[in-house]
Motif scaffolding. Structure first.
Motif, PDB file in Angstrom:
ATOM      1  N   TRP A  45       0.608  -1.244   0.096  1.00 22.36           N
ATOM      2  CA  TRP A  45       0.140  -0.002   0.031  1.00 22.36           C
ATOM      3  C   TRP A  45       0.687   1.059  -0.021  1.00 22.36           C
ATOM      4  CZ3 TRP A  45       0.721   3.648   3.510  1.00 22.36           C
ATOM      5  CH2 TRP A  45       0.916   3.026   5.033  1.00 22.36           C
ATOM      6  N   PRO A  46       1.977   1.428   0.613  1.00 22.01           N
ATOM      7  CA  PRO A  46       2.701   2.637   0.663  1.00 22.01           C
ATOM      8  C   PRO A  46       3.076   3.090  -0.636  1.00 22.01           C
ATOM      9  CG  PRO A  46       3.433   1.394   2.291  1.00 22.01           C
ATOM     10  CD  PRO A  46       2.851   0.353   1.726  1.00 22.01           C
ATOM     11  N   LEU A  47       3.579   2.366  -1.466  1.00 18.58           N
ATOM     12  CA  LEU A  47       4.093   2.660  -2.853  1.00 18.58           C
ATOM     13  C   LEU A  47       2.747   2.668  -3.621  1.00 18.58           C
ATOM     14  CD1 LEU A  47       6.261   2.780  -4.997  1.00 18.58           C
ATOM     15  CD2 LEU A  47       5.997   0.429  -5.477  1.00 18.58           C
ATOM     16  N   GLY A  48       1.872   2.103  -3.484  1.00 19.39           N
ATOM     17  CA  GLY A  48       0.509   2.431  -4.204  1.00 19.39           C
ATOM     18  C   GLY A  48      -0.133   3.853  -4.121  1.00 19.39           C
ATOM     19  N   VAL A  49       0.060   4.035  -2.960  1.00 20.75           N
ATOM     20  CA  VAL A  49      -0.661   5.690  -2.584  1.00 20.75           C
ATOM     21  C   VAL A  49       0.242   6.617  -2.844  1.00 20.75           C
ATOM     22  CG1 VAL A  49      -1.185   7.190  -0.519  1.00 20.75           C
ATOM     23  CG2 VAL A  49      -1.722   4.546  -0.412  1.00 20.75           C
ATOM     24  N   VAL A  50       1.767   6.492  -2.726  1.00 22.68           N
ATOM     25  CA  VAL A  50       2.612   7.733  -2.991  1.00 22.68           C
ATOM     26  C   VAL A  50       2.598   7.728  -4.851  1.00 22.68           C
ATOM     27  CG1 VAL A  50       5.253   8.054  -3.242  1.00 22.68           C
ATOM     28  CG2 VAL A  50       4.052   7.265  -1.298  1.00 22.68           C
ATOM     29  N   SER A  51       2.540   6.427  -5.493  1.00 19.43           N
ATOM     30  CA  SER A  51       2.369   6.565  -6.862  1.00 19.43           C
ATOM     31  C   SER A  51       1.046   7.205  -7.323  1.00 19.43           C
ATOM     32  CB  SER A  51       2.597   5.266  -7.416  1.00 19.43           C
ATOM     33  OG  SER A  51       1.622   4.402  -7.243  1.00 19.43           O
ATOM     34  N   GLY A  52       0.031   7.083  -6.666  1.00 16.40           N
ATOM     35  CA  GLY A  52      -1.132   7.534  -6.991  1.00 16.40           C
ATOM     36  C   GLY A  52      -1.836   6.454  -7.428  1.00 16.40           C
ATOM     37  N   LYS A  53      -1.565   5.239  -7.396  1.00 13.52           N
ATOM     38  CA  LYS A  53      -2.424   4.121  -7.882  1.00 13.52           C
ATOM     39  C   LYS A  53      -3.647   4.040  -7.097  1.00 13.52           C
ATOM     40  CE  LYS A  53      -2.247  -0.816  -8.647  1.00 13.52           C
ATOM     41  NZ  LYS A  53      -1.390  -2.096  -8.348  1.00 13.52           N
ATOM     42  N   TYR A  54      -3.611   4.563  -5.589  1.00  9.90           N
ATOM     43  CA  TYR A  54      -4.673   4.609  -4.891  1.00  9.90           C
ATOM     44  C   TYR A  54      -4.917   5.971  -4.367  1.00  9.90           C
ATOM     45  CZ  TYR A  54      -3.216  -0.284  -4.676  1.00  9.90           C
ATOM     46  OH  TYR A  54      -2.769  -1.455  -5.034  1.00  9.90           O
ATOM     47  N   ASP A  55      -6.083   6.463  -4.098  1.00 12.33           N
ATOM     48  CA  ASP A  55      -6.370   7.726  -3.612  1.00 12.33           C
ATOM     49  C   ASP A  55      -5.891   7.588  -1.906  1.00 12.33           C
ATOM     50  OD1 ASP A  55      -7.204   8.808  -5.993  1.00 12.33           O
ATOM     51  OD2 ASP A  55      -9.052   8.175  -5.610  1.00 12.33           O
ATOM     52  N   ALA A  56      -6.260   6.684  -1.293  1.00 14.99           N
ATOM     53  CA  ALA A  56      -6.090   6.644  -0.058  1.00 14.99           C
ATOM     54  C   ALA A  56      -6.023   5.233   0.594  1.00 14.99           C
ATOM     55  CB  ALA A  56      -7.289   7.133   0.826  1.00 14.99           C
ATOM     56  N   VAL A  57      -5.436   4.849   1.689  1.00 14.02           N
ATOM     57  CA  VAL A  57      -5.341   3.607   2.270  1.00 14.02           C
ATOM     58  C   VAL A  57      -6.351   3.883   3.628  1.00 14.02           C
ATOM     59  CG1 VAL A  57      -4.065   1.752   3.614  1.00 14.02           C
ATOM     60  CG2 VAL A  57      -3.342   2.878   1.402  1.00 14.02           C
ATOM     61  N   ILE A  58      -7.326   2.979   3.891  1.00 15.53           N
ATOM     62  CA  ILE A  58      -8.032   3.062   4.993  1.00 15.53           C
ATOM     63  C   ILE A  58      -7.970   1.311   5.513  1.00 15.53           C
ATOM     64  CG2 ILE A  58     -10.165   3.238   5.952  1.00 15.53           C
ATOM     65  CD1 ILE A  58     -10.963   5.274   4.072  1.00 15.53           C
ATOM     66  N   SER A  59      -6.922   1.123   6.268  1.00 12.66           N
ATOM     67  CA  SER A  59      -6.581  -0.166   6.648  1.00 12.66           C
ATOM     68  C   SER A  59      -5.949  -0.400   7.828  1.00 12.66           C
ATOM     69  CB  SER A  59      -6.026  -0.848   5.749  1.00 12.66           C
ATOM     70  OG  SER A  59      -5.842  -2.444   5.598  1.00 12.66           O
ATOM     71  N   ASN A  60      -6.152   0.326   9.037  1.00 13.65           N
ATOM     72  CA  ASN A  60      -5.806   0.196  10.304  1.00 13.65           C
ATOM     73  C   ASN A  60      -4.271   0.348  10.379  1.00 13.65           C
ATOM     74  OD1 ASN A  60      -6.564  -0.667  13.131  1.00 13.65           O
ATOM     75  ND2 ASN A  60      -4.968  -2.330  13.022  1.00 13.65           N
ATOM     76  N   VAL A  61      -4.017   1.694   9.619  1.00 14.37           N
ATOM     77  CA  VAL A  61      -2.781   2.192   9.551  1.00 14.37           C
ATOM     78  C   VAL A  61      -2.533   3.278  10.627  1.00 14.37           C
ATOM     79  CG1 VAL A  61      -1.141   3.567   8.220  1.00 14.37           C
ATOM     80  CG2 VAL A  61      -2.794   2.118   7.078  1.00 14.37           C
ATOM     81  N   THR A  62      -1.243   3.076  11.419  1.00 19.57           N
ATOM     82  CA  THR A  62      -1.125   4.016  12.772  1.00 19.57           C
ATOM     83  C   THR A  62      -0.253   5.203  12.124  1.00 19.57           C
ATOM     84  OG1 THR A  62      -1.018   2.020  14.061  1.00 19.57           O
ATOM     85  CG2 THR A  62      -0.034   3.904  14.654  1.00 19.57           C
ATOM     86  N   VAL A  63      -0.689   6.364  12.676  1.00 16.23           N
ATOM     87  CA  VAL A  63       0.306   7.374  12.459  1.00 16.23           C
ATOM     88  C   VAL A  63       1.492   7.442  13.113  1.00 16.23           C
ATOM     89  CG1 VAL A  63       0.152   9.867  12.563  1.00 16.23           C
ATOM     90  CG2 VAL A  63      -1.988   8.737  12.553  1.00 16.23           C
ATOM     91  N   THR A  64       2.698   7.552  12.243  1.00 15.90           N
ATOM     92  CA  THR A  64       3.756   7.437  12.816  1.00 15.90           C
ATOM     93  C   THR A  64       4.724   8.864  12.218  1.00 15.90           C
ATOM     94  OG1 THR A  64       5.222   6.136  11.030  1.00 15.90           O
ATOM     95  CG2 THR A  64       3.959   5.050  12.946  1.00 15.90           C
TER      96      THR A  64
END
Length: 293
Positions: free
Chosen positions: A96-115
Motif C-alpha cells: 500500500w505505501p508505494l501504491g498511495v505515493v504513486s497515485g494508484k490509490y487515493d487513500a488507504v483505510i486499513s488500520n494504519v497507525t500514524v507515525t
C-alpha cells in the motif's frame, strides 16, 4: 472495552449485501476543501486500498469477493460525504505505501497507525484509536494484564515487526532488569494456529490488535479479554486514513470524518462492528505520531 467483555458472532453481518450498513449525505464543507489539482486514480471515484484480513476490520464476505468490515464502512461513508463513488481495492499490506505515493490509490483505510516516519511521505486523517488487547484461554487463571510484571514468565503470542511486538519486548526488558522471569515470545503465520496454541496450552496469552481478537473470542468462545493498551504505549496512538503527502485531500477527509462524527453516522458504523471503544471524539490531520525508534 472492559476486561472480560465478549461479543456475539450473530452481531456480525458477513453477507455481501450489508443491509445494515449506514450511509452519509454529501458534506459541502468537506467537498469545498478538496484541491482542484488533486489527481484522482479514477474520475469521480475515491479509490481506497484495503489490506483484507479478518473481521471486524476488513474481510471478504461469504461470497469470497465483496470486501466488508469496519474499515470498508468508514471508506464508503467518507466517499459519500465527499460526493464520490468508492472503489475498494484489496492489497497486500506491504504494497500500500508505494501504491498511495504513486497515485494508484487515493487513500488507504486499513488500520494504519500514524507515525512520525510515515508522515514524511504521507498525510493522515485520524478516525479510530489504536487499541491492543491481551487475550487468554477462557478458563485461564490469568484475570488481568495491566503492567509489565503481569506477564513475567509467560509465553506470549504477538505479531512480528509490529508496534505490539515493540511494546512486548520493552515490557520484557523492564521485567528482566527488575529480576523477574523473562517471557517466551511466539509468532504464528495465521490466527488459527495462534488460537490453537492458546487452547492447547503452548501459549499463555496473545497480545495483538483488540478488534480481531475480540471477534475471534466471540466466534470461538475459547478466549477472554484480560486487558487493553494503547498501540503507542506509553503514548496514545491513532489510526488514520492515509493519503499522498501534500496532495490536497487530507483536510477534506478530516472534515468529512468530523461531519460523520457530528451527525452520528460514524458512531453507528463502529457500533455495528463492536468497535465503539475505539472511537474518537474529533478527527485531526497529521497529529503527533509514534516517535521514531
Amino acid at each position: 472495552m472492559l476486561a472480560g467483555t465478549t461479543l456475539h458472532a450473530q452481531e456480525f453481518d458477513l453477507s455481501p449485501a450489508q443491509a445494515g450498513r449506514v450511509h452519509a449525505q454529501p458534506n459541502p464543507e468537506a467537498i469545498a476543501l478538496l484541491s482542484p489539482d488533486f489527481q484522482w486514480a479514477k474520475p469521480d471515484t475515491l479509490t481506497v486500498a484495503v489490506s483484507v484480513g479478518e473481521p471486524p476490520l476488513a474481510a471478504f464476505a461469504d461470497d469470497s469477493t465483496t470486501i466488508i468490515g469496519a474499515d470498508p464502512d468508514i471508506a464508503l461513508l467518507i466517499g459519500e460525504a465527499l460526493g464520490k463513488k468508492v472503489e475498494l481495492v484489496s492489497v497486500a499490506w506491504a504494497d500500500w505505501p508505494l501504491g498511495v505515493v504513486s497515485g494508484k490509490y487515493d487513500a488507504v483505510i486499513s488500520n494504519v497507525t500514524v507515525t512520525e516516519e510515515r508522515k514524511e511521505r504521507l498525510d493522515f486523517s485520524t478516525y479510530r484509536k489504536d487499541v491492543l488487547g491481551w487475550y487468554v484461554k477462557s478458563d485461564s487463571p490469568i484475570t488481568q494484564i495491566k503492567e509489565p510484571k503481569d506477564i513475567a514468565g509467560l509465553k506470549v503470542i504477538t505479531g512480528a515487526g509490529t508496534n505490539q511486538e515493540k511494546i512486548l519486548l520493552e515490557w520484557d526488558r523492564q521485567n528482566v532488569a527488575a529480576g523477574l522471569a523473562p517471557i517466551e515470545v511466539q509468532y504464528y503465520d495465521d490466527s488459527a494456529a495462534a488460537q490453537l496454541a492458546i487452547q492447547s496450552g503452548r501459549a499463555d496469552a496473545q497480545f495483538n490488535p483488540n478488534s480481531s481478537l475480540a471477534y475471534a473470542s466471540a466466534v470461538n468462545g475459547g478466549t477472554k479479554l484480560v486487558g487493553t493498551l494503547s498501540g503507542g504505549w506509553p503514548v496514545n496512538a491513532d489510526i488514520a486514513v492515509t493519503t499522498r503527502k501534500d496532495a490536497g485531500i487530507a483536510a477534506a477527509i478530516t472534515a468529512a470524518i468530523n461531519g460523520l462524527i457530528k451527525d452520528g453516522t460514524y458512531g453507528e458504523a463502529l457500533k455495528r462492528w463492536n468497535l465503539s471503544a475505539e472511537s474518537i471524539d474529533t478527527a485531526a490531520t497529521n497529529p503527533p505520531g509514534l516517535p521514531r525508534t
